[in-house]
Design a protein around this motif. Structure first.
Motif, PDB file in Angstrom:
ATOM      1  N   GLN A 263       0.805  -1.224   0.000  1.00 20.36           N
ATOM      2  CA  GLN A 263       0.000   0.000   0.000  1.00 20.36           C
ATOM      3  C   GLN A 263       0.838   1.274   0.000  1.00 20.36           C
ATOM      4  O   GLN A 263       0.406   2.308  -0.515  1.00 20.36           O
ATOM      5  CB  GLN A 263      -0.944   0.012   1.212  1.00 20.36           C
ATOM      6  CG  GLN A 263      -1.944  -1.118   1.222  1.00 20.36           C
ATOM      7  CD  GLN A 263      -2.675  -1.246  -0.103  1.00 20.36           C
ATOM      8  OE1 GLN A 263      -3.315  -0.308  -0.575  1.00 20.36           O
ATOM      9  NE2 GLN A 263      -2.557  -2.417  -0.717  1.00 20.36           N
ATOM     10  N   ASN A 264       2.010   1.226   0.564  1.00 20.99           N
ATOM     11  CA  ASN A 264       2.858   2.426   0.637  1.00 20.99           C
ATOM     12  C   ASN A 264       4.159   2.254  -0.129  1.00 20.99           C
ATOM     13  O   ASN A 264       5.119   2.982   0.114  1.00 20.99           O
ATOM     14  CB  ASN A 264       3.171   2.741   2.105  1.00 20.99           C
ATOM     15  CG  ASN A 264       1.928   3.098   2.888  1.00 20.99           C
ATOM     16  OD1 ASN A 264       1.072   3.838   2.401  1.00 20.99           O
ATOM     17  ND2 ASN A 264       1.791   2.557   4.090  1.00 20.99           N
ATOM     18  N   VAL A 273      -3.003   7.149  -4.505  1.00 19.48           N
ATOM     19  CA  VAL A 273      -3.157   6.778  -3.096  1.00 19.48           C
ATOM     20  C   VAL A 273      -3.943   7.867  -2.364  1.00 19.48           C
ATOM     21  O   VAL A 273      -4.832   7.565  -1.556  1.00 19.48           O
ATOM     22  CB  VAL A 273      -1.787   6.550  -2.436  1.00 19.48           C
ATOM     23  CG1 VAL A 273      -1.937   6.392  -0.927  1.00 19.48           C
ATOM     24  CG2 VAL A 273      -1.103   5.324  -3.032  1.00 19.48           C
ATOM     25  N   LYS A 274      -3.627   9.122  -2.662  1.00 19.65           N
ATOM     26  CA  LYS A 274      -4.349  10.232  -2.025  1.00 19.65           C
ATOM     27  C   LYS A 274      -5.826  10.201  -2.399  1.00 19.65           C
ATOM     28  O   LYS A 274      -6.704  10.425  -1.546  1.00 19.65           O
ATOM     29  CB  LYS A 274      -3.722  11.569  -2.444  1.00 19.65           C
ATOM     30  CG  LYS A 274      -4.379  12.776  -1.796  1.00 19.65           C
ATOM     31  CD  LYS A 274      -3.714  14.070  -2.231  1.00 19.65           C
ATOM     32  CE  LYS A 274      -4.404  15.273  -1.590  1.00 19.65           C
ATOM     33  NZ  LYS A 274      -3.770  16.553  -2.031  1.00 19.65           N
ATOM     34  N   ARG A 277      -7.725   7.634  -0.453  1.00 20.62           N
ATOM     35  CA  ARG A 277      -7.842   7.903   0.979  1.00 20.62           C
ATOM     36  C   ARG A 277      -8.512   9.240   1.286  1.00 20.62           C
ATOM     37  O   ARG A 277      -8.412   9.758   2.402  1.00 20.62           O
ATOM     38  CB  ARG A 277      -6.450   7.852   1.625  1.00 20.62           C
ATOM     39  CG  ARG A 277      -5.797   6.490   1.464  1.00 20.62           C
ATOM     40  CD  ARG A 277      -4.423   6.432   2.085  1.00 20.62           C
ATOM     41  NE  ARG A 277      -3.778   5.148   1.807  1.00 20.62           N
ATOM     42  CZ  ARG A 277      -2.564   4.808   2.215  1.00 20.62           C
ATOM     43  NH1 ARG A 277      -1.852   5.667   2.943  1.00 20.62           N
ATOM     44  NH2 ARG A 277      -2.046   3.639   1.903  1.00 20.62           N
ATOM     45  N   LEU A 317      -4.193   0.439   8.264  1.00 22.46           N
ATOM     46  CA  LEU A 317      -2.891   1.054   8.027  1.00 22.46           C
ATOM     47  C   LEU A 317      -2.729   2.251   8.947  1.00 22.46           C
ATOM     48  O   LEU A 317      -3.693   2.998   9.183  1.00 22.46           O
ATOM     49  CB  LEU A 317      -2.775   1.518   6.572  1.00 22.46           C
ATOM     50  CG  LEU A 317      -2.900   0.457   5.474  1.00 22.46           C
ATOM     51  CD1 LEU A 317      -3.036   1.131   4.108  1.00 22.46           C
ATOM     52  CD2 LEU A 317      -1.707  -0.480   5.500  1.00 22.46           C
ATOM     53  N   PRO A 319      -0.611   5.305   8.617  1.00 25.55           N
ATOM     54  CA  PRO A 319       0.302   5.963   7.678  1.00 25.55           C
ATOM     55  C   PRO A 319       1.466   6.701   8.348  1.00 25.55           C
ATOM     56  O   PRO A 319       2.570   6.745   7.796  1.00 25.55           O
ATOM     57  CB  PRO A 319      -0.607   6.939   6.926  1.00 25.55           C
ATOM     58  CG  PRO A 319      -1.969   6.321   7.021  1.00 25.55           C
ATOM     59  CD  PRO A 319      -2.018   5.696   8.380  1.00 25.55           C
ATOM     60  N   GLU A 320       1.249   7.283   9.516  1.00 26.58           N
ATOM     61  CA  GLU A 320       2.309   8.069  10.148  1.00 26.58           C
ATOM     62  C   GLU A 320       3.484   7.207  10.590  1.00 26.58           C
ATOM     63  O   GLU A 320       4.642   7.629  10.510  1.00 26.58           O
ATOM     64  CB  GLU A 320       1.754   8.848  11.341  1.00 26.58           C
ATOM     65  CG  GLU A 320       0.784   9.949  10.943  1.00 26.58           C
ATOM     66  CD  GLU A 320       0.276  10.714  12.146  1.00 26.58           C
ATOM     67  OE1 GLU A 320       0.556  10.283  13.305  1.00 26.58           O
ATOM     68  OE2 GLU A 320      -0.415  11.735  11.965  1.00 26.58           O
ATOM     69  N   GLY A 322       3.780   3.772   9.592  1.00 29.28           N
ATOM     70  CA  GLY A 322       4.061   2.726   8.624  1.00 29.28           C
ATOM     71  C   GLY A 322       3.633   1.335   9.038  1.00 29.28           C
ATOM     72  O   GLY A 322       3.983   0.356   8.374  1.00 29.28           O
TER      73      GLY A 322
END
Length: 479
Positions: A263-264, A273-274, A277, A317, A319-320, A322
């Motif tokens: 995903q990242n 991705v943006k 989300r 997830l 995100p900050e 990982g």
């Protein structure tokens, strides 16, 4: 059990100096937590994946499948509506290739998508993915209608359907949105949806043991689940339903770990991705196959749950930091085991202590309804046995209350739809959600009907005997 609980409680020791930053939970601690949770709840089997950046922190299976085989990191299990993230990704890949635009009407790519409502011509691809198309259970009973066998059939049955709202004006979680989106992928790519996922998602990501199925009846033995009744898991088949595109993917702990890592790490461009989300204004939370939220400690997360009537799944997830977490559990939506396990694993990552239930879910409620069922059956036997005595002293109108359980059995689906605010459901699905309650209700309906029938027969016999006696008495009087 004692050792498992001690191992889990030891995770709380670092909290003495304040909240800790996110960190890798020790695999042994994860194992101890899942073992303690399973022992407390009766959960038969689960699979867990935890990732950090490009690393797999832990991927493992626990317990047994419905067919009695051990659950391992390579055991395929149903991920249910977590599949929507995969369908959304497939659409976004076509967007990146310039073959699809999110804000163009679906019908431009999928001419077969027609509805009885002319407003459907304005539904865009984005509105399918963020569930603001205007399609909803209240206008189209997708679960209780005859189920299709293919994505083409899922789109074809919309020809007589109408919309609940104007496209783009309201959020309504509706599986058909993602079935249409999956069919769009088939038509635009020129490949069956399963083949597209295999070539463009599963194989590039390294998900060697993942695939998609059309219907819930196609679930293999490893992916079938259970109901928990009186604290014991009972293996049962999933009620019939179509799920491809909206909930048909089977995956493993190992494969879901690779999915989370991807995903990242370049599976889509940062812009895509943006897009995936960014929630719609109408929902504030639901984006394109993902939901935006926060943990109990306020950490921003991107997640999606999946619920079948006999199994659940969850992915998340952070995100900050990982981190990523995925869980599959082979008990149904009524028990929420995948979400509960995921909450515990996230708490461990954040330096907290996972919660372990003190007993199986609904155990007290199940015992109560079991006792009520036995009492109802006993009273029915007594009522039938005393039917003649009752008929001699009571009016038939007093039998009406005995028919209330039967009426409730007939009306349980409309009642549930009201409680679900328009959500669609079938009678058998209510049984799966509330098994002991429905057993009691059906027992009550049979018991009430049996008692009423016995007393009506007894009352009719009593009247005949009284009439015969009166006639004979009258003849003797005339003589």
């Amino acid at each position: 059990m004692f050792r498992n609980v001690v191992a889990v409680l030891c995770l709380a020791l670092p909290l003495a100096s304040g909240p800790a930053p996110p960190h890798d939970p020790a695999p042994s601690s994860v194992d101890a937590f899942v073992a303690a949770y399973r022992e407390a709840t009766g959960l038969p089997g689960a699979a867990v994946a935890i990732t950090h950046g490009r690393r797999v922190v832990h991927a493992a299976g626990y317990g047994e499948t419905a067919s009695g085989e051990p659950v391992t990191a390579d055991t395929p299990m149903a991920v249910a509506s977590v599949s929507k993230s995969f369908t959304s990704l497939a659409v976004m890949q076509l967007v990146e290739k310039g073959e699809v635009e999110l804000d163009r009407p679906v019908r431009g790519y999928l001419p077969e998508f027609t509805m009885a409502d002319p407003r459907a011509a304005r539904i865009t691809v984005r509105q399918l993915l963020n569930q603001t198309s205007g399609m909803a259970d209240s206008a189209f009973r997708e679960k209780s209608l005859p189920q299709p066998g293919t994505l083409e059939g899922a789109v074809a049955r919309l020809r007589t359907a109408r919309l609940a709202t104007e496209p783009g004006t309201a959020f309504s979680y509706h599986n058909t949105n993602y079935q249409v989106a999956a069919r769009l992928v088939e038509v635009v790519s020129g490949r069956p949806f399963g083949a597209y996922l295999d070539a463009n998602v599963f194989t590039p990501v390294g998900m060697r043991d993942s695939r998609t199925v059309d219907t819930d009846r196609d679930l293999p033995g490893s992916a079938r689940g259970h109901l928990v009744v009186l604290g014991r898991a009972v293996a049962v088949p999933e009620p019939a339903g179509f799920g491809n595109g909206s909930g048909g993917i089977l995956s493993t702990a190992g494969d879901m770990a690779r999915w989370l890592i991807a995903q990242n790490n370049g599976i889509l461009s940062p812009q895509s991705v943006k897009e995936m989300r960014t929630p719609s204004e109408q929902s504030g939370e639901y984006a394109l196959g993902w939901m935006i939220g926060r943990t109990g400690r306020g950490t921003p997360v991107v997640q999606h749950d999946g619920d079948l009537f006999t199994s659940t799944a969850a992915q998340l997830l952070m995100p900050e930091s990982g981190y990523g977490v995925a869980v599959m559990a082979n008990t149904g939506t009524a028990f929420g085991d995948a979400d509960a396990l995921m909450d515990g694993l996230v708490a461990m990552i954040e330096g907290g202590t996972p919660e372990i239930p003190s007993s199986p879910p609904f155990l007290v409620t199940d015992i109560l309804f079991a006792l009520l069922t036995l009492a109802t059956a006993g009273l029915a036997v007594r009522g039938v046995a005393r039917a003649r005595r009752w008929a001699a002293t009571h009016s038939r109108w007093r039998l009406l209350p005995y028919m209330v359980p039967l009426v409730l059995c007939v009306m349980v689906v409309p009642i549930m739809r009201v409680l679900l605010r328009g959500g669609d459901i079938m009678w058998v699905q209510v049984v799966y959600l509330y098994p002991t309650f429905m057993i009691w209700l059906v027992t009550g309906a049979v018991a009430g009907t049996a008692v009423a029938a016995a007393r009506l027969r007894a009352a009719a016999g009593h009247r005949w005997r009284w009439s015969s006696l009166s006639e004979r008495t009258g003849r003797r009087g005339r003589v």
